[in-house]
Motif scaffolding. Structure first.
Motif, PDB file in Angstrom:
ATOM      1  N   ILE A  50      36.780  42.527  39.791  1.00 24.37           N
ATOM      2  CA  ILE A  50      36.930  41.070  39.640  1.00 24.37           C
ATOM      3  C   ILE A  50      36.296  40.597  38.342  1.00 24.37           C
ATOM      4  O   ILE A  50      36.892  39.820  37.589  1.00 24.37           O
ATOM      5  CB  ILE A  50      36.307  40.339  40.845  1.00 24.37           C
ATOM      6  N   LYS A  53      38.439  41.758  35.423  1.00 30.48           N
ATOM      7  CA  LYS A  53      39.733  41.076  35.375  1.00 30.48           C
ATOM      8  C   LYS A  53      39.583  39.635  34.906  1.00 30.48           C
ATOM      9  O   LYS A  53      40.357  39.147  34.077  1.00 30.48           O
ATOM     10  CB  LYS A  53      40.398  41.103  36.751  1.00 30.48           C
ATOM     11  N   GLN A  54      38.578  38.957  35.433  1.00 26.82           N
ATOM     12  CA  GLN A  54      38.369  37.548  35.099  1.00 26.82           C
ATOM     13  C   GLN A  54      37.588  37.355  33.803  1.00 26.82           C
ATOM     14  O   GLN A  54      37.413  36.227  33.350  1.00 26.82           O
ATOM     15  CB  GLN A  54      37.622  36.850  36.246  1.00 26.82           C
ATOM     16  N   GLN A  55      37.115  38.447  33.223  1.00 22.54           N
ATOM     17  CA  GLN A  55      36.340  38.413  31.970  1.00 22.54           C
ATOM     18  C   GLN A  55      35.143  37.464  32.092  1.00 22.54           C
ATOM     19  O   GLN A  55      34.864  36.655  31.208  1.00 22.54           O
ATOM     20  CB  GLN A  55      37.248  38.014  30.798  1.00 22.54           C
ATOM     21  N   PHE A  56      34.399  37.623  33.197  1.00 23.72           N
ATOM     22  CA  PHE A  56      33.213  36.797  33.417  1.00 23.72           C
ATOM     23  C   PHE A  56      32.056  37.207  32.500  1.00 23.72           C
ATOM     24  O   PHE A  56      31.100  36.474  32.347  1.00 23.72           O
ATOM     25  CB  PHE A  56      32.768  36.885  34.873  1.00 23.72           C
ATOM     26  N   LYS A 278      30.712  32.671  40.730  1.00 25.09           N
ATOM     27  CA  LYS A 278      32.093  32.706  40.243  1.00 25.09           C
ATOM     28  C   LYS A 278      32.904  33.764  40.987  1.00 25.09           C
ATOM     29  O   LYS A 278      34.052  33.521  41.378  1.00 25.09           O
ATOM     30  CB  LYS A 278      32.117  32.992  38.739  1.00 25.09           C
ATOM     31  N   THR A 282      36.647  33.464  43.682  1.00 22.90           N
ATOM     32  CA  THR A 282      37.946  33.966  43.224  1.00 22.90           C
ATOM     33  C   THR A 282      38.859  34.307  44.402  1.00 22.90           C
ATOM     34  O   THR A 282      38.383  34.691  45.479  1.00 22.90           O
ATOM     35  CB  THR A 282      37.776  35.235  42.365  1.00 22.90           C
ATOM     36  N   GLU A 284      40.619  36.920  44.610  1.00 23.95           N
ATOM     37  CA  GLU A 284      40.468  38.357  44.864  1.00 23.95           C
ATOM     38  C   GLU A 284      39.308  38.634  45.824  1.00 23.95           C
ATOM     39  O   GLU A 284      39.406  39.496  46.699  1.00 23.95           O
ATOM     40  CB  GLU A 284      40.220  39.105  43.543  1.00 23.95           C
TER      41      GLU A 284
END
Length: 327
Positions: A50, A53-56, A278, A282, A284
């Protein structure tokens, strides 16, 4: 006043400005104190996916399994990493139980709490070909078994072992508890017929249930699980009865959370609190909770610390009753 304004303008123009919030500047390591395949490992790798993928964060996430000594290796690694804000550990109730059972010079207060992400249930699993229709059938067979019926679980004097002790206490039956390094390994042993049952989490037996190798008899909870989407055998998680409804009055849930080493800064802690908040929001993550029948329960800050204090006291009582406390 004009001079102050001019000074501030000059600082900004020079590119100095207010201090930026802390961010990691090298890869982030998530330590899993169990071997690959178990529920803790699955959660860590889901979080890894996650975040990437989300580039946190700009930094890569590395999952490292350290299963030795019932999770103590991973826990001690984080304790010794005080001040290292690029390390995390995914924890369960073992954060209390392992030190209690071993006299390990370690306490959760040596760490920096980040967030609790969920609570996890336990189910009574059997081989798909086993004759048992419910928990009562299995307990009846266990009472007459000679030698004692084998039940597998993750580690010794940990959550699974505590559940088996509770089953023995409630029924007057003695089992042979077989500890494994992860729930995934316990599930493999159950599907191969090497043990008669396990007390795995939903995630740990999901693949074998879907593959027709294992099946759940009941959930160790006061209420049924909430998820109604069909999973396997035409059943949803919500269709699985409680063990209490089958005459086995045992219930238990386990925290799933994240910690940092001790002696990190408030800014570093705040980065990870924000990161996992965060993650918890999500689609996901919500899909992961539903797929693995985890109860959504996000807490950080004082709410998480208050939970930890109460949960530690509860486990001290349970461990004492089971005779698992180190002497």
């Amino acid at each position: 006043m004009k001079q102050h304004w001019l000074a501030a303008t000059a600082i900004m123009a020079a590119g100095i400005g207010p201090a930026a919030a802390w961010e990691p500047n090298k890869p982030i390591e998530i330590v899993v104190p169990f071997s690959a395949g178990g529920a803790s490992d699955q959660m860590a790798r889901t979080i890894q996916g996650i975040i990437q993928k989300q580039q946190f964060t700009k930094q890569p996430i590395i999952v490292v399994n350290k299963p030795a000594a019932g999770g103590a290796e991973g826990m001690l690694d984080i304790q010794k990493s005080a001040g290292d804000a690029h390390k995390l550990i995914t924890t369960s109730s073992g954060i209390f139980m392992t030190p209690m059972a071993t006299k390990l010079a370690l306490n959760w207060t040596d760490y920096t709490p980040v967030a609790m992400l969920a609570q996890d249930s336990f189910l009574l699993w059997v081989n798909a070909k086993a004759p048992y229709k419910n928990a009562g059938d299995l307990m009846t067979a266990a009472k007459s078994a000679n030698p004692a019926m084998k039940i597998g679980g993750t580690s010794s004097k940990r959550e699974d072992n505590l559940l088996v002790f509770a089953m023995e206490k409630q029924s007057g039956t003695k089992f042979a508890y077989i500890p494994y390094t992860s729930g995934g390994q316990a599930s493999t042993q159950l599907s191969g017929g090497h043990v008669e049952a396990t007390t795995n989490n939903p995630a740990e037996d999901l693949a074998n249930w879907r593959g027709g190798a294992t099946r759940p008899l009941c959930v160790f909870a006061e209420q049924k699980m909430a998820y109604t989407e069909k999973v396997a055998d035409g059943q949803s998680w919500a269709d699985i009865p409680t063990c209490a409804s089958q005459g086995l009055n045992v219930s238990y849930q386990m925290l799933r959370g994240m910690f940092m080493p001790g002696k990190v800064s408030k800014e570093q802690q705040a980065f990870y609190v924000d990161l996992f908040k965060k993650v918890s929001e999500t689609p996901e993550w919500k899909e992961y909770l539903a797929r693995n029948a985890l109860a959504a329960d996000y807490r950080d800050g004082e709410a998480f610390v208050s939970f930890l204090k109460a949960d530690e006291a509860k486990h001290e009582k349970l461990m004492t009753e089971a005779g698992f406390m180190a002497k």
